[in-house]
Design a protein around this motif. Structure first.
Motif, PDB file in Angstrom:
ATOM      1  N   GLU A  37     -13.010   3.369  -4.938  1.00 12.48           N
ATOM      2  CA  GLU A  37     -13.377   2.105  -5.605  1.00 12.48           C
ATOM      3  C   GLU A  37     -14.037   1.185  -4.582  1.00 12.48           C
ATOM      4  O   GLU A  37     -13.876   1.370  -3.371  1.00 12.48           O
ATOM      5  CB  GLU A  37     -12.125   1.479  -6.225  1.00 12.48           C
ATOM      6  N   LYS A  38     -14.753   0.201  -5.113  1.00 11.02           N
ATOM      7  CA  LYS A  38     -15.611  -0.658  -4.288  1.00 11.02           C
ATOM      8  C   LYS A  38     -14.931  -1.268  -3.064  1.00 11.02           C
ATOM      9  O   LYS A  38     -15.396  -1.118  -1.949  1.00 11.02           O
ATOM     10  CB  LYS A  38     -16.150  -1.792  -5.167  1.00 11.02           C
ATOM     11  N   ASP A  39     -13.848  -1.980  -3.286  1.00  7.89           N
ATOM     12  CA  ASP A  39     -13.227  -2.649  -2.135  1.00  7.89           C
ATOM     13  C   ASP A  39     -11.734  -2.839  -2.354  1.00  7.89           C
ATOM     14  O   ASP A  39     -11.210  -2.602  -3.439  1.00  7.89           O
ATOM     15  CB  ASP A  39     -13.919  -3.990  -1.835  1.00  7.89           C
ATOM     16  N   LEU A  40     -11.083  -3.314  -1.303  1.00  5.91           N
ATOM     17  CA  LEU A  40      -9.613  -3.372  -1.290  1.00  5.91           C
ATOM     18  C   LEU A  40      -9.024  -4.455  -2.192  1.00  5.91           C
ATOM     19  O   LEU A  40      -7.805  -4.583  -2.302  1.00  5.91           O
ATOM     20  CB  LEU A  40      -9.126  -3.572   0.143  1.00  5.91           C
ATOM     21  N   SER A  41      -9.891  -5.231  -2.853  1.00  8.44           N
ATOM     22  CA  SER A  41      -9.341  -6.250  -3.757  1.00  8.44           C
ATOM     23  C   SER A  41      -8.911  -5.616  -5.087  1.00  8.44           C
ATOM     24  O   SER A  41      -8.288  -6.278  -5.913  1.00  8.44           O
ATOM     25  CB  SER A  41     -10.379  -7.344  -4.019  1.00  8.44           C
ATOM     26  N   TYR A  42      -9.245  -4.347  -5.303  1.00 11.56           N
ATOM     27  CA  TYR A  42      -8.898  -3.701  -6.581  1.00 11.56           C
ATOM     28  C   TYR A  42      -7.404  -3.353  -6.636  1.00 11.56           C
ATOM     29  O   TYR A  42      -6.797  -3.024  -5.609  1.00 11.56           O
ATOM     30  CB  TYR A  42      -9.747  -2.440  -6.785  1.00 11.56           C
ATOM     31  N   PRO A  43      -6.796  -3.406  -7.838  1.00 12.45           N
ATOM     32  CA  PRO A  43      -5.348  -3.201  -7.976  1.00 12.45           C
ATOM     33  C   PRO A  43      -4.801  -1.947  -7.307  1.00 12.45           C
ATOM     34  O   PRO A  43      -3.729  -1.986  -6.685  1.00 12.45           O
ATOM     35  CB  PRO A  43      -5.149  -3.139  -9.499  1.00 12.45           C
ATOM     36  N   ALA A  44      -5.502  -0.811  -7.396  1.00 15.92           N
ATOM     37  CA  ALA A  44      -4.930   0.435  -6.873  1.00 15.92           C
ATOM     38  C   ALA A  44      -4.774   0.406  -5.356  1.00 15.92           C
ATOM     39  O   ALA A  44      -3.961   1.147  -4.799  1.00 15.92           O
ATOM     40  CB  ALA A  44      -5.783   1.628  -7.297  1.00 15.92           C
ATOM     41  N   ALA A  45      -5.538  -0.465  -4.691  1.00 10.63           N
ATOM     42  CA  ALA A  45      -5.455  -0.529  -3.223  1.00 10.63           C
ATOM     43  C   ALA A  45      -4.055  -0.940  -2.768  1.00 10.63           C
ATOM     44  O   ALA A  45      -3.634  -0.610  -1.668  1.00 10.63           O
ATOM     45  CB  ALA A  45      -6.494  -1.497  -2.676  1.00 10.63           C
ATOM     46  N   ASN A  46      -3.323  -1.650  -3.628  1.00  7.69           N
ATOM     47  CA  ASN A  46      -1.971  -2.092  -3.258  1.00  7.69           C
ATOM     48  C   ASN A  46      -0.954  -0.960  -3.243  1.00  7.69           C
ATOM     49  O   ASN A  46       0.133  -1.119  -2.681  1.00  7.69           O
ATOM     50  CB  ASN A  46      -1.465  -3.146  -4.257  1.00  7.69           C
ATOM     51  N   VAL A  47      -1.268   0.150  -3.895  1.00  9.73           N
ATOM     52  CA  VAL A  47      -0.263   1.205  -4.014  1.00  9.73           C
ATOM     53  C   VAL A  47      -0.754   2.566  -3.511  1.00  9.73           C
ATOM     54  O   VAL A  47      -0.004   3.530  -3.527  1.00  9.73           O
ATOM     55  CB  VAL A  47       0.216   1.365  -5.485  1.00  9.73           C
ATOM     56  N   CYS A  48      -2.012   2.641  -3.087  1.00  2.11           N
ATOM     57  CA  CYS A  48      -2.571   3.939  -2.686  1.00  2.11           C
ATOM     58  C   CYS A  48      -2.975   3.882  -1.218  1.00  2.11           C
ATOM     59  O   CYS A  48      -3.814   3.067  -0.832  1.00  2.11           O
ATOM     60  CB  CYS A  48      -3.782   4.259  -3.563  1.00  2.11           C
ATOM     61  N   ARG A  49      -2.358   4.770  -0.420  1.00  2.79           N
ATOM     62  CA  ARG A  49      -2.696   4.771   1.014  1.00  2.79           C
ATOM     63  C   ARG A  49      -4.037   5.406   1.284  1.00  2.79           C
ATOM     64  O   ARG A  49      -4.701   5.094   2.247  1.00  2.79           O
ATOM     65  CB  ARG A  49      -1.605   5.512   1.788  1.00  2.79           C
ATOM     66  N   ASP A  50      -4.422   6.333   0.392  1.00  2.39           N
ATOM     67  CA  ASP A  50      -5.690   7.030   0.598  1.00  2.39           C
ATOM     68  C   ASP A  50      -6.754   6.387  -0.293  1.00  2.39           C
ATOM     69  O   ASP A  50      -7.244   6.996  -1.245  1.00  2.39           O
ATOM     70  CB  ASP A  50      -5.492   8.511   0.253  1.00  2.39           C
ATOM     71  N   PHE A  51      -7.078   5.142   0.008  1.00  4.36           N
ATOM     72  CA  PHE A  51      -8.027   4.377  -0.806  1.00  4.36           C
ATOM     73  C   PHE A  51      -9.370   4.403  -0.080  1.00  4.36           C
ATOM     74  O   PHE A  51      -9.490   3.944   1.048  1.00  4.36           O
ATOM     75  CB  PHE A  51      -7.525   2.944  -0.958  1.00  4.36           C
ATOM     76  N   VAL A  52     -10.381   4.969  -0.742  1.00  4.75           N
ATOM     77  CA  VAL A  52     -11.698   5.104  -0.112  1.00  4.75           C
ATOM     78  C   VAL A  52     -12.644   4.089  -0.742  1.00  4.75           C
ATOM     79  O   VAL A  52     -12.733   3.995  -1.973  1.00  4.75           O
ATOM     80  CB  VAL A  52     -12.238   6.543  -0.326  1.00  4.75           C
ATOM     81  N   CYS A  53     -13.322   3.298   0.091  1.00  6.39           N
ATOM     82  CA  CYS A  53     -14.246   2.309  -0.445  1.00  6.39           C
ATOM     83  C   CYS A  53     -15.596   2.966  -0.733  1.00  6.39           C
ATOM     84  O   CYS A  53     -16.180   3.617   0.147  1.00  6.39           O
ATOM     85  CB  CYS A  53     -14.425   1.146   0.517  1.00  6.39           C
ATOM     86  N   GLY A  54     -16.080   2.814  -1.933  1.00  6.09           N
ATOM     87  CA  GLY A  54     -17.363   3.388  -2.315  1.00  6.09           C
ATOM     88  C   GLY A  54     -17.640   3.068  -3.771  1.00  6.09           C
ATOM     89  O   GLY A  54     -16.795   2.502  -4.466  1.00  6.09           O
ATOM     90  N   ASP A  55     -18.828   3.457  -4.221  1.00  9.36           N
ATOM     91  CA  ASP A  55     -19.288   3.100  -5.561  1.00  9.36           C
ATOM     92  C   ASP A  55     -19.140   4.317  -6.485  1.00  9.36           C
ATOM     93  O   ASP A  55     -19.785   5.342  -6.275  1.00  9.36           O
ATOM     94  CB  ASP A  55     -20.762   2.674  -5.441  1.00  9.36           C
ATOM     95  N   ILE A  56     -18.308   4.169  -7.500  1.00 13.53           N
ATOM     96  CA  ILE A  56     -18.039   5.308  -8.395  1.00 13.53           C
ATOM     97  C   ILE A  56     -19.242   5.677  -9.247  1.00 13.53           C
ATOM     98  O   ILE A  56     -19.260   6.730  -9.877  1.00 13.53           O
ATOM     99  CB  ILE A  56     -16.810   5.045  -9.312  1.00 13.53           C
ATOM    100  N   THR A  57     -20.272   4.822  -9.271  1.00 17.76           N
ATOM    101  CA  THR A  57     -21.482   5.156 -10.037  1.00 17.76           C
ATOM    102  C   THR A  57     -22.547   5.773  -9.129  1.00 17.76           C
ATOM    103  O   THR A  57     -23.621   6.133  -9.585  1.00 17.76           O
ATOM    104  CB  THR A  57     -22.081   3.908 -10.732  1.00 17.76           C
ATOM    105  N   ASN A  58     -22.234   5.862  -7.824  1.00 17.54           N
ATOM    106  CA  ASN A  58     -23.220   6.370  -6.870  1.00 17.54           C
ATOM    107  C   ASN A  58     -22.983   7.862  -6.612  1.00 17.54           C
ATOM    108  O   ASN A  58     -21.875   8.269  -6.247  1.00 17.54           O
ATOM    109  CB  ASN A  58     -23.104   5.561  -5.571  1.00 17.54           C
TER     110      ASN A  58
END
Ligand code: ADP
Length: 385
Positions: A37-58
Motif C-alpha cells: 500500500e502507498k504509505d504507512l498512514s494506511y490502517p494495515a500498517a499498524n498491524v503488519c510488520r511486512d508492510f511494503v510501500c508501493g502503488d497497487i495500481t502500478n
C-alpha cells in the motif's frame, strides 16, 4: 502437507481497514502476511510488520511485491490486473483470479455476465459516453427515470446517478457507463459466499441494509435480515451460482435488491471481504476475514452460523471537521454490553471518511437497533483543530 499451507507467503494488495482485519485474522493463525500500500498512514500498517510501500495500481510495484509470495489476494478491486496476470504466469496463486476480477471490476461486463447466464438483474444497456445516453433519451430508446453507472472505479455510490427527471440529465457522468432500469426497491441485502480451491462452499446469513427514511443513506446493517425464507434461499442460491461460475476462490460478497414484487435481483459483487460482513467478527462462529484466509489456503471453511443478532454502524467523519481525529462520546457507548468499536487507526478525519465501525450484538435485534441509534446520536468523529 497441511503444515506447508501455513508457511505460505501471502501478499495482500491494499492496506485499508479490510486489509488490516485480514492481517489480524491471519495473525491468529500464525500466517505469513505482507501488505502492499502507498504509505504507512494506511490502517494495515499498524498491524503488519511486512508492510511494503508501493502503488497497487502500478504494474512494476505489484509484480515486484508478488514475486516472492506464494499467494496474492486483494482487499480492493482497483489493482493492476496485468500485474496479477504476470504473477499468475509466474506460477503464483492469485485469488480472485485476474479473469474473474476483470469481469467484476467492470459493471458493464458484470451485467453481461449475469445476462449470459440468465441470472436475474435489472435490464440494462451499455454506452460509451453521456452524449450517447442523451441521444438515446432523445430518440426514445431509453426513458426517464433510469440509473446511470460508470463502468469502472465507482464505490460507495460514487459513480451512480439516479435520473428521475429531465433536469437531472445535467448530472450524467461522462465516460463509459451503463444505464439500467430503476428497481423499485423494497430491501437491499448482501450474501457473502466463501469458496475454497477444493470447491467447498459456505454462505453467511443475508445481511440487510436499513436506509434512513428521508435521506437516501444507509443508517445501519443488520442480521438476521427480515426477508422471507424463500427470498433467503433464492439469494443464497444466486450467490453460490455466481461464485461457482466466476470460479471464485476466497470470498464473494453479492449485493442484491428485493423489489416491491418480492423478486430477488442481483446488483453487484465484490470478490473480497466486505463492509456487509464486519459483524461476522463478533456475531458469527467464523469471521469473514478468517474465512477468506481459510479459502485461499484451501483449508476447511468452518461454520458461518450467526450466534447473536447484530447491527453494524459505520463511523464516518462528521461534517465540518478535518484534521487529527477524536472520537467524542465513545466511552459512554463502550459502557454498553455487546458494543464493539473498531477504529481503523486513520489519524486524520474528513467529512464522511470511513474511520471505523461499531458492531452491536444482542440477544434481541430490536435492542441492538436501539443501541445502534444511541451510538449514532452519541459517538461523533470530529477533530479539535
Ligand atoms: P456502488 O458500487 O457505488 O456501491 P451500487 O451499484 O451499489 O454502487 O449503487 C449504489 C446505490 O444506488 C444502491 O445501494 C442502491 O440504493 C442504488 N441503486 C443502484 N442501482 C439501482 C437500481 N437499478 N435501481 C434503484 N436503485 C439503485
Amino acid at each position: 502437507m497441511s503444515l506447508n499451507k501455513f508457511s505460505q507467503k501471502i501478499g495482500i494488495l491494499g492496506g485499508g481497514q479490510l486489509g488490516k482485519m485480514l492481517c489480524q485474522a491471519g495473525s491468529k493463525l500464525g500466517l505469513n502476511i505482507a501488505v502492499l500500500e502507498k504509505d504507512l498512514s494506511y490502517p494495515a500498517a499498524n498491524v503488519c510488520r511486512d508492510f511494503v510501500c508501493g502503488d497497487i495500481t502500478n504494474f512494476d510495484d505489484v509484480v515486484s511485491f508478488g514475486k516472492d509470495k506464494d499467494i496474492i489476494t486483494i482487499e480492493i478491486e482497483n489493482v493492476s490486473i496485468s500485474a496479477l496476470e504476470t504473477l499468475e504466469t509466474l506460477g503464483k496463486k492469485v485469488y480472485p483470479s485476474p479473469s474473474a476480477l476483470k469481469i467484476i471490476r467492470d459493471k458493464g461486463l458484470q451485467k453481461l455476465f449475469y445476462e449470459g447466464y440468465g441470472l436475474p438483474t435489472s435490464a440494462f444497456s451499455l454506452f460509451n459516453d453521456k452524449n450517447e445516453i442523451l441521444s438515446a433519451v432523445e430518440n426514445g430508446k431509453i426513458t426517464i427515470p433510469f440509473v446511470q453507472k460508470s463502468r469502472t472505479e465507482g464505490y460507495d455510490g460514487k459513480g451512480v446517478q439516479i435520473i428521475r427527471t429531465k433536469e437531472k440529465l445535467a448530472l450524467l457522468l461522462d465516460g463509459p457507463g451503463l444505464v439500467e432500469d430503476i428497481v423499485s426497491i423494497d430491501k437491499e441485502i448482501a450474501v457473502i459466499v466463501a469458496r475454497n480451491l477444493s470447491g467447498e462452499i459456505k454462505t453467511y446469513p443475508a445481511v440487510e441494509m436499513h436506509f434512513h427514511p428521508t435521506a437516501n443513506l444507509v443508517e445501519y446493517l443488520f442480521c438476521p435480515s427480515e426477508i422471507s425464507e424463500d427470498q433467503s434461499e433464492k439469494a443464497t442460491t444466486l450467490a453460490i451460482m455466481i461464485a461457482e461460475k466466476l470460479n471464485v476462490v476466497g470470498l464473494l460478497a453479492v449485493e442484491m435488491f428485493i423489489d416491491k414484487g418480492g423478486q430477488v435481483l442481483i446488483n453487484e459483487v465484490a470478490p473480497r471481504p466486505h463492509n456487509s460482513g464486519h459483524h461476522t467478527i463478533e456475531a458469527c462462529i467464523t469471521s469473514q476475514y478468517e474465512m477468506h484466509l481459510r479459502a485461499i489456503l484451501d483449508l476447511p471453511l468452518s461454520s458461518t452460523e450467526l450466534l447473536r443478532p447484530a447491527v453494524m454502524v459505520n463511523l464516518l467523519g462528521a461534517e465540518g471537521y478535518s484534521g487529527p481525529v477524536q472520537y467524542e462520546g465513545i466511552e459512554s457507548c463502550m459502557s454498553i454490553d455487546g458494543v464493539y468499536p473498531h477504529l481503523y487507526g486513520k489519524k486524520e478525519t474528513k467529512p464522511y471518511r470511513k474511520m471505523g465501525h461499531v458492531t452491536i450484538v444482542d440477544k434481541s435485534l430490536p435492542n441492538a437497533v436501539n443501541t445502534a441509534r444511541y451510538i449514532q446520536n452519541t459517538l461523533k468523529v470530529i477533530s479539535y483543530q
